[in-house]
Write an enzyme that holds these catalytic residues in place. Structure first.
Site, PDB file in Angstrom:
ATOM      1  N   THR A 157     106.979  68.501 -30.675  1.00  0.00           N
ATOM      2  CA  THR A 157     106.228  69.146 -29.989  1.00  0.00           C
ATOM      3  C   THR A 157     106.097  70.085 -29.997  1.00  0.00           C
ATOM      4  N   GLY A 196     115.510  70.147 -27.629  1.00  0.00           N
ATOM      5  CA  GLY A 196     116.853  70.157 -26.660  1.00  0.00           C
ATOM      6  C   GLY A 196     117.114  71.395 -27.464  1.00  0.00           C
ATOM      7  N   GLU A 440     109.623  61.442 -24.698  1.00  0.00           N
ATOM      8  CA  GLU A 440     109.046  60.830 -25.990  1.00  0.00           C
ATOM      9  C   GLU A 440     108.199  59.628 -25.379  1.00  0.00           C
TER      10      GLU A 440
HETATM   11  C1  LIG Z   1     127.211  64.074 -25.433  1.00  0.00           C
HETATM   12  C2  LIG Z   1     126.911  63.002 -25.971  1.00  0.00           C
HETATM   13  C3  LIG Z   1     125.125  62.752 -25.520  1.00  0.00           C
HETATM   14  C4  LIG Z   1     125.438  61.362 -26.152  1.00  0.00           C
HETATM   15  C5  LIG Z   1     123.504  61.183 -26.453  1.00  0.00           C
HETATM   16  C6  LIG Z   1     123.118  60.031 -27.668  1.00  0.00           C
HETATM   17  C7  LIG Z   1     122.360  59.721 -26.645  1.00  0.00           C
HETATM   18  C8  LIG Z   1     121.055  60.062 -25.474  1.00  0.00           C
HETATM   19  C9  LIG Z   1     120.184  59.024 -25.629  1.00  0.00           C
HETATM   20  C10 LIG Z   1     118.947  59.420 -25.362  1.00  0.00           C
HETATM   21  C11 LIG Z   1     118.714  60.579 -25.131  1.00  0.00           C
HETATM   22  C12 LIG Z   1     117.927  60.955 -26.250  1.00  0.00           C
HETATM   23  C13 LIG Z   1     117.056  62.733 -25.780  1.00  0.00           C
HETATM   24  C14 LIG Z   1     116.550  62.345 -24.908  1.00  0.00           C
HETATM   25  C15 LIG Z   1     116.077  64.023 -24.637  1.00  0.00           C
HETATM   26  C16 LIG Z   1     115.015  64.230 -24.953  1.00  0.00           C
HETATM   27  C17 LIG Z   1     114.669  64.547 -25.692  1.00  0.00           C
HETATM   28  C18 LIG Z   1     112.669  64.329 -25.773  1.00  0.00           C
HETATM   29  C19 LIG Z   1     112.165  64.118 -27.284  1.00  0.00           C
HETATM   30  C20 LIG Z   1     110.768  64.150 -27.260  1.00  0.00           C
HETATM   31  O1  LIG Z   1     110.308  63.851 -26.121  1.00  0.00           O
HETATM   32  S1  LIG Z   1     110.530  64.517 -29.668  1.00  0.00           S
HETATM   33  C21 LIG Z   1     108.874  64.078 -28.876  1.00  0.00           C
HETATM   34  C22 LIG Z   1     108.122  62.701 -28.775  1.00  0.00           C
HETATM   35  N1  LIG Z   1     107.145  62.661 -28.486  1.00  0.00           N
HETATM   36  C23 LIG Z   1     106.021  61.565 -28.117  1.00  0.00           C
HETATM   37  O2  LIG Z   1     106.342  60.555 -28.138  1.00  0.00           O
HETATM   38  C24 LIG Z   1     104.330  62.067 -28.689  1.00  0.00           C
HETATM   39  C25 LIG Z   1     104.213  60.633 -28.152  1.00  0.00           C
HETATM   40  N2  LIG Z   1     102.594  60.397 -29.143  1.00  0.00           N
HETATM   41  C26 LIG Z   1     102.887  59.332 -30.090  1.00  0.00           C
HETATM   42  O3  LIG Z   1     103.833  58.368 -30.211  1.00  0.00           O
HETATM   43  C27 LIG Z   1     101.597  59.451 -31.067  1.00  0.00           C
HETATM   44  O4  LIG Z   1     101.013  60.173 -31.368  1.00  0.00           O
HETATM   45  C28 LIG Z   1     100.576  58.053 -30.520  1.00  0.00           C
HETATM   46  C29 LIG Z   1      99.974  58.222 -29.079  1.00  0.00           C
HETATM   47  C30 LIG Z   1     101.039  56.642 -30.548  1.00  0.00           C
HETATM   48  C31 LIG Z   1      99.462  57.836 -31.397  1.00  0.00           C
HETATM   49  O5  LIG Z   1      99.810  58.009 -32.922  1.00  0.00           O
HETATM   50  P1  LIG Z   1      98.554  58.727 -33.456  1.00  0.00           P
HETATM   51  O6  LIG Z   1      99.125  58.725 -35.103  1.00  0.00           O
HETATM   52  O7  LIG Z   1      97.462  59.275 -32.520  1.00  0.00           O
HETATM   53  O8  LIG Z   1      98.113  57.590 -33.774  1.00  0.00           O
HETATM   54  P2  LIG Z   1      96.994  56.322 -33.270  1.00  0.00           P
HETATM   55  O9  LIG Z   1      95.653  56.824 -34.685  1.00  0.00           O
HETATM   56  O10 LIG Z   1      96.289  56.472 -32.725  1.00  0.00           O
HETATM   57  O11 LIG Z   1      97.292  54.655 -33.516  1.00  0.00           O
HETATM   58  C32 LIG Z   1      97.110  54.445 -34.850  1.00  0.00           C
HETATM   59  C33 LIG Z   1      97.875  52.739 -35.273  1.00  0.00           C
HETATM   60  O12 LIG Z   1      99.207  53.375 -35.790  1.00  0.00           O
HETATM   61  C34 LIG Z   1     100.181  52.916 -33.928  1.00  0.00           C
HETATM   62  N3  LIG Z   1     100.906  53.720 -33.735  1.00  0.00           N
HETATM   63  C35 LIG Z   1     101.486  54.212 -32.844  1.00  0.00           C
HETATM   64  N4  LIG Z   1     102.585  55.373 -32.893  1.00  0.00           N
HETATM   65  C36 LIG Z   1     103.191  53.603 -33.882  1.00  0.00           C
HETATM   66  C37 LIG Z   1     105.138  53.333 -34.037  1.00  0.00           C
HETATM   67  N5  LIG Z   1     105.818  54.540 -33.909  1.00  0.00           N
HETATM   68  N6  LIG Z   1     105.271  52.435 -34.608  1.00  0.00           N
HETATM   69  C38 LIG Z   1     104.302  52.022 -34.606  1.00  0.00           C
HETATM   70  N7  LIG Z   1     103.276  51.661 -34.736  1.00  0.00           N
HETATM   71  C39 LIG Z   1     102.912  53.000 -33.539  1.00  0.00           C
HETATM   72  C40 LIG Z   1      99.081  51.907 -33.281  1.00  0.00           C
HETATM   73  O13 LIG Z   1      99.324  51.546 -31.859  1.00  0.00           O
HETATM   74  C41 LIG Z   1      97.990  51.917 -33.869  1.00  0.00           C
HETATM   75  O14 LIG Z   1      98.113  50.865 -34.039  1.00  0.00           O
HETATM   76  P3  LIG Z   1      95.772  50.567 -34.106  1.00  0.00           P
HETATM   77  O15 LIG Z   1      96.637  48.544 -35.090  1.00  0.00           O
HETATM   78  O16 LIG Z   1      95.814  50.242 -33.396  1.00  0.00           O
HETATM   79  O17 LIG Z   1      95.669  50.360 -35.381  1.00  0.00           O
HETATM   80  C1  LIG Z   2     113.035  66.847 -19.893  1.00  0.00           C
HETATM   81  C2  LIG Z   2     111.440  67.483 -21.823  1.00  0.00           C
HETATM   82  C3  LIG Z   2     112.391  67.940 -22.806  1.00  0.00           C
HETATM   83  C4  LIG Z   2     111.278  67.170 -23.835  1.00  0.00           C
HETATM   84  N1  LIG Z   2     112.605  67.374 -25.619  1.00  0.00           N
HETATM   85  C5  LIG Z   2     111.702  67.590 -26.113  1.00  0.00           C
HETATM   86  C6  LIG Z   2     112.510  67.076 -27.663  1.00  0.00           C
HETATM   87  O1  LIG Z   2     113.403  67.330 -28.264  1.00  0.00           O
HETATM   88  N2  LIG Z   2     112.028  67.761 -28.538  1.00  0.00           N
HETATM   89  C7  LIG Z   2     110.210  67.846 -29.322  1.00  0.00           C
HETATM   90  O2  LIG Z   2     109.826  67.806 -29.886  1.00  0.00           O
HETATM   91  N3  LIG Z   2     109.655  67.542 -28.033  1.00  0.00           N
HETATM   92  C8  LIG Z   2     110.249  67.768 -26.617  1.00  0.00           C
HETATM   93  N4  LIG Z   2     109.311  67.475 -25.206  1.00  0.00           N
HETATM   94  C9  LIG Z   2     108.178  67.216 -25.005  1.00  0.00           C
HETATM   95  C10 LIG Z   2     107.767  65.257 -25.517  1.00  0.00           C
HETATM   96  O3  LIG Z   2     107.668  64.834 -26.014  1.00  0.00           O
HETATM   97  C11 LIG Z   2     106.214  66.043 -24.545  1.00  0.00           C
HETATM   98  O4  LIG Z   2     105.887  66.746 -23.718  1.00  0.00           O
HETATM   99  C12 LIG Z   2     105.273  64.800 -24.433  1.00  0.00           C
HETATM  100  O5  LIG Z   2     105.065  63.970 -25.217  1.00  0.00           O
HETATM  101  C13 LIG Z   2     104.154  65.047 -23.350  1.00  0.00           C
HETATM  102  O6  LIG Z   2     103.160  65.407 -24.589  1.00  0.00           O
HETATM  103  P1  LIG Z   2     102.585  67.290 -23.762  1.00  0.00           P
HETATM  104  O7  LIG Z   2     103.719  67.819 -23.160  1.00  0.00           O
HETATM  105  O8  LIG Z   2     101.398  66.865 -24.827  1.00  0.00           O
HETATM  106  O9  LIG Z   2     101.764  66.210 -22.755  1.00  0.00           O
HETATM  107  P2  LIG Z   2     100.377  65.978 -22.599  1.00  0.00           P
HETATM  108  O10 LIG Z   2      99.692  65.290 -23.819  1.00  0.00           O
HETATM  109  O11 LIG Z   2      99.721  67.277 -22.700  1.00  0.00           O
HETATM  110  O12 LIG Z   2      99.714  64.962 -20.961  1.00  0.00           O
HETATM  111  C14 LIG Z   2      98.996  65.589 -20.493  1.00  0.00           C
HETATM  112  C15 LIG Z   2      98.204  65.184 -19.835  1.00  0.00           C
HETATM  113  O13 LIG Z   2      97.318  64.552 -20.076  1.00  0.00           O
HETATM  114  C16 LIG Z   2      96.916  62.931 -20.349  1.00  0.00           C
HETATM  115  N5  LIG Z   2      96.754  62.564 -21.674  1.00  0.00           N
HETATM  116  C17 LIG Z   2      96.871  62.967 -23.252  1.00  0.00           C
HETATM  117  N6  LIG Z   2      96.407  62.746 -23.955  1.00  0.00           N
HETATM  118  C18 LIG Z   2      95.730  61.430 -23.525  1.00  0.00           C
HETATM  119  C19 LIG Z   2      95.376  60.812 -23.594  1.00  0.00           C
HETATM  120  N7  LIG Z   2      95.432  60.227 -25.588  1.00  0.00           N
HETATM  121  N8  LIG Z   2      94.693  59.178 -23.225  1.00  0.00           N
HETATM  122  C20 LIG Z   2      94.567  59.827 -21.923  1.00  0.00           C
HETATM  123  N9  LIG Z   2      95.160  60.549 -21.455  1.00  0.00           N
HETATM  124  C21 LIG Z   2      96.029  61.601 -21.737  1.00  0.00           C
HETATM  125  C22 LIG Z   2      98.611  62.217 -20.324  1.00  0.00           C
HETATM  126  O14 LIG Z   2      98.303  61.507 -20.119  1.00  0.00           O
HETATM  127  C23 LIG Z   2      99.229  63.678 -19.179  1.00  0.00           C
HETATM  128  O15 LIG Z   2      98.802  63.074 -18.061  1.00  0.00           O
HETATM  129  C24 LIG Z   2     110.036  67.292 -24.237  1.00  0.00           C
HETATM  130  C25 LIG Z   2     109.477  67.224 -23.071  1.00  0.00           C
HETATM  131  C26 LIG Z   2     110.450  67.662 -21.815  1.00  0.00           C
HETATM  132  C27 LIG Z   2     109.709  67.833 -20.026  1.00  0.00           C
END
Ligand SMILES: CCCCC/C=C\C/C=C\C/C=C\C/C=C\C/C=C/C(=O)SCCNC(=O)CCNC(=O)[C@H](O)C(C)(C)COP(=O)(O)OP(=O)(O)OC[C@H]1O[C@@H](n2cnc3c(N)ncnc32)[C@H](O)[C@@H]1OP(=O)(O)O
Ligand SMILES: Cc1cc2nc3c(=O)[nH]c(=O)nc-3n(C[C@H](O)[C@H](O)[C@H](O)COP(=O)(O)OP(=O)(O)OC[C@H]3O[C@@H](n4cnc5c(N)ncnc54)[C@H](O)[C@@H]3O)c2cc1C
Length: 674
Positions: A157, A196, A440
């Protein structure tokens, strides 16, 4: 009793509840642990990790400054990581979630009231190495990472983009002269934000960047990047890194920012399992599916369903035990004040939390098994099941995190004022779980991914083509009549499926109407997204209800009669609860009548009364040690008021009889000398 301590004095109300519980608590514990063997092994792990007292703090974490809190969390993370390498390593050979075995996870929670700064190392850095590296890369990086010689995170991100991964701005440009990638942050919005452990803890990270080679952009790809010196920990030249500041929760996770100024890394540091850049800069696509680089996110979405089920189990344990010892009001003047657990409204708040923890726990195991099957197929080069799995993991991640956050907050409400105390344990649980709804993959965004799949499946059903298992019910969407209501569990599940099918049909009809009226496909989709989210939610609820019911029937096939009864009561409660939450939808899409719904409400209320005597037994069956609950209200012995007072007396504010603020501000103001 699953937790015994011979010298423990237990609150008499809790003791009475345990005496009247009519089922074998241990039997239920075994069901949710996946068998008696797993329970024994889990307990062994918990004994080794927790009996030494290493998880405890001398001063409560809540009384520390942010810097002290962070340093304390690092201290305990190091103790825990060393335990994992040594004492726990042999013991953790359970049927597990790889490096993030839920047993290890739940034990770690005793050490951290918030989270470990190593969470992303084990939760995403290591899984990315496992999932995105070639075998050669893995053999270099994995041993170092597992041995904690290097500590990493996952930096995807940016300030400007989180959801829209294709919009990320960090660039990785290949230079064939030196066989290096040049990482660069061209704008403020391209700075990595949130990862993180990035702020102060890690020395490596996975960086997701736009790959350029031979002047062409090939989209986002993962790279492994060293950001701090392995000896001094000083950020390397060309790196700008820091911590992002206080948050609602996760305050011991040192979430960070990261920018690159033409920072060079070797070519081999691109993770090359799914795509490669050859020495001369030629780009080679290896994977058969374009989204395999999103694999770590999919993995964590699966893990999160289990995470939130566990945290909801904690909140419901705290709130149910507290409700058993808390007495309030006097509805019958001649009787003593009742336990608040006797109020039907309180049961309505709490029993759905217990049932949901069960439902999500069982769905998480089922989802994990489906994930393993998809991974096995992909190993053989077959990615056919990935779209369905992506749709399934997206909606389950969205609904499980959202429902758990809502129900944890409901547990707090159920604890009245004391639930607002940090020492109750509930605020920390809420802060943690409410973030899971966003990270996520945001709730709405993920449900819209599921909706894409549902609409396609609907069109296939319309064309009489075969459907994948989780959407096979859509085949019945074209009968022309409303689904017949039937209040048996299977009948209610069929009704939930009819709701999902009906809502999807409405979306498709409306989109087609809008397109006929001249809207583009994109605009027609956009105008329908409120209903598409609702359709995906309905689909997910049908999946959870079906899985929960089937799994409980399977898992209790050989259980004792009373365990069967209480498990059946809880699954039925779950179905009645959601049917009553969706009466409007049922009236639209099934033959349910007003009388049917009035009868269902009465049946639901009677079910609450049947579950009531077993409520404490049900939360005891989660078998959560006091060290994991961190709660004055939820401890096994129910000494709530004593613990609240003990905690209050620990407050640094109580160290001095008169606060310095008196002489500095209050006295001058009161004496008119300010
Ligand atoms: C000390 C001991 C500790 C032990 C610890 C052990 C474990 C811990 C356990 C858990 C906790 C772990 C971590 C927790 C803490 C915080 C971590 C946070 C991390 C993060 O947040 S990382 C960043 C995460 N970011 C996101 O999730 C972003 C969300 N966005 C997306 O996923 C994608 O961009 C989207 C919104 C899905 C769209 O993608 P895009 O490339 O634009 O694709 P489209 O054009 O919309 O779609 C094209 C096509 O592709 C399909 N698609 C999209 N994604 C996937 C996928 N993942 N797999 C398969 N297919 C996918 C989509 O559906 C479209 O298909 P069509 O057929 O419809 O065309
Ligand atoms: C505690 C915490 C830990 C994190 N840890 C990590 C990490 O370790 N690594 C990492 O890479 N990231 C991390 N993140 C980031 C996290 O993955 C993103 O914040 C999350 O995926 C949401 O994306 P954004 O912040 O861009 O929200 P935005 O996409 O800006 O969302 C804002 C609003 O817009 C809306 N929106 C956005 N796009 C659309 C759409 N296409 N259609 C309709 N509505 C839409 C959403 O629903 C939401 O209401 C963390 C976030 C938090 C809060």
């Amino acid at each position: 009793m699953t937790q015994t301590n011979n010298n423990m004095t237990v609150n008499p109300d809790l003791a009475m509840e345990r005496a009247k519980c009519n089922f074998n608590v241990l039997e239920v514990t075994h069901i949710f642990d996946g068998g008696e063997r797993n329970t024994l092994q889990r307990k062994k792990i918990e004994d080794v990790a927790l009996n030494s007292g290493a998880s405890k703090d001398a001063l409560g974490e809540e009384h520390m400054s942010p810097k002290e809190k962070y340093e304390n969390a690092v201290r305990k993370s190091c103790i825990y990581a060393t335990m994992m390498k040594n004492e726990l390593a042999e013991l953790s050979g359970l049927e597990s979630f790889g490096v993030s075995s839920p047993v290890i996870r739940r034990t770690a929670d005793a050490f951290f009231k918030e989270v470990s700064p190593f969470l992303l190392h084990l939760g995403m850095f290591v899984p990315t190495i496992m999932g995105q590296c070639t075998p050669e890369q893995q053999s270099y990086w994995l041993p170092r990472a597992l041995d904690m010689q290097i500590i990493g995170t996952y930096a995807q991100t940016e300030l400007g983009h989180g959801t829209f991964i294709r919009g990320l701005e960090t660039t990785a440009t290949y230079d064939p002269e030196t066989e290096e990638f040049v990482l660069h942050s061209p704008t403020l919005s391209s700075y990595k934000w949130w990862a993180g452990g990035l702020g102060k803890t890690v020395n490596y990270c996975i960086v997701v960047a736009q790959l350029y080679t031979k002047g062409e952009c090939h989209g986002t790809h993962p790279f492994i990047v060293q950001i701090r010196d392995e000896d001094t920990h000083v950020p390397l030249p060309g790196i700008k890194v820091g911590e992002i500041g206080p948050k609602m929760g996760f305050n011991t996770a040192d979430n960070g920012f990261l920018g690159f100024d033409h920072y060079r890394i070797p070519r081999e540091h691109m993770l090359m399992k799914n795509a490669q850049v050859l020495k001369d800069g030629t780009y080679v696509k290896v994977a058969r599916h374009g989204k395999l680089t999103y694999g770590t996110m999919v993995f964590v979405r699966v893990v999160l369903v289990n995470e939130v089920a566990f945290n909801l189990a904690k909140a419901s344990t705290i709130a149910v035990r507290y409700s058993a010892i808390r007495r309030q009001s006097k509805p019958k003047p001649d009787e003593v004040e009742p336990q608040i657990l006797d109020y039907v409204t309180q049961q309505h708040k709490l029993f759905i939390a217990i049932a949901t923890a069960h439902a999500l726990q069982l769905c998480s195991t089922w989802l994990w098994e489906s994930f393993s099957a998809v991974l096995a197929q992909m190993k053989g080069g077959n990615t056919d099941t990935l779209p369905e799995f992506h749709a399934l993991s997206s909606c389950l991640k969205a609904i499980s995190t959202s429902d758990s956050a809502h129900l944890i907050e409901q547990c707090r409400h159920a604890c009245g004022g004391h639930g607002y105390m940090i020492s109750s344990g509930i605020p920390n649980l809420y802060n943690f779980v409410s973030a899971t709804r966003t990270y996520e993959g945001d709730y709405t965004v993920l449900l819209l991914q599921t909706a894409r799949f549902l609409v396609k499946a609907y069109e296939q059903a319309e064309a009489k083509k075969p459907l994948t298992p989780t959407v096979s019910y859509l085949a019945h969407a074209f009968s022309g009549s409303r689904a017949t209501w039937d209040n048996s569990p299977d009948g209610i599940i069929r009704s939930f499926q009819a709701l999902a099918a009906g809502k999807t049909a409405v979306c498709v009809t409306n989109m087609r109407k809008r397109m006929r009226a001249g809207l583009s496909q994109v605009d027609a989709w956009e105008m329908s997204t409120i209903q598409l989210v609702a359709a995906a939610e309905a689909h997910c609820r049908a999946v959870i209800a079906d899985t929960y019911r089937k799994e409980i029937v399977r898992l209790t096939a050989n259980s004792s009669p009373n365990v069967k009864v209480v498990m059946d009561q809880l699954t039925t409660l779950y179905l009645y609860y959601w049917a009553l939450e969706r009466t409007g939808d049922l009236l639209m899409f099934t033959s349910v009548s007003q009388k049917d719904l009035v009868d269902l409400q009465i049946a639901y209320e009677e079910l609450l009364l049947k579950i009531r005597p077993n409520a404490v037994g049900l939360v005891d069956a989660f078998d959560l040690r006091d060290e994991l609950l961190h709660s004055t209200l939820g401890s096994y012995d129910g000494r709530v008021y004593e613990r609240l007072m003990e905690e209050a007396l620990k407050s640094p504010m109580n160290k001095e009889p008169v606060s310095d603020a008196y002489s500095k501000y209050l006295r001058p103001m009161m004496k008119g000398k300010l």
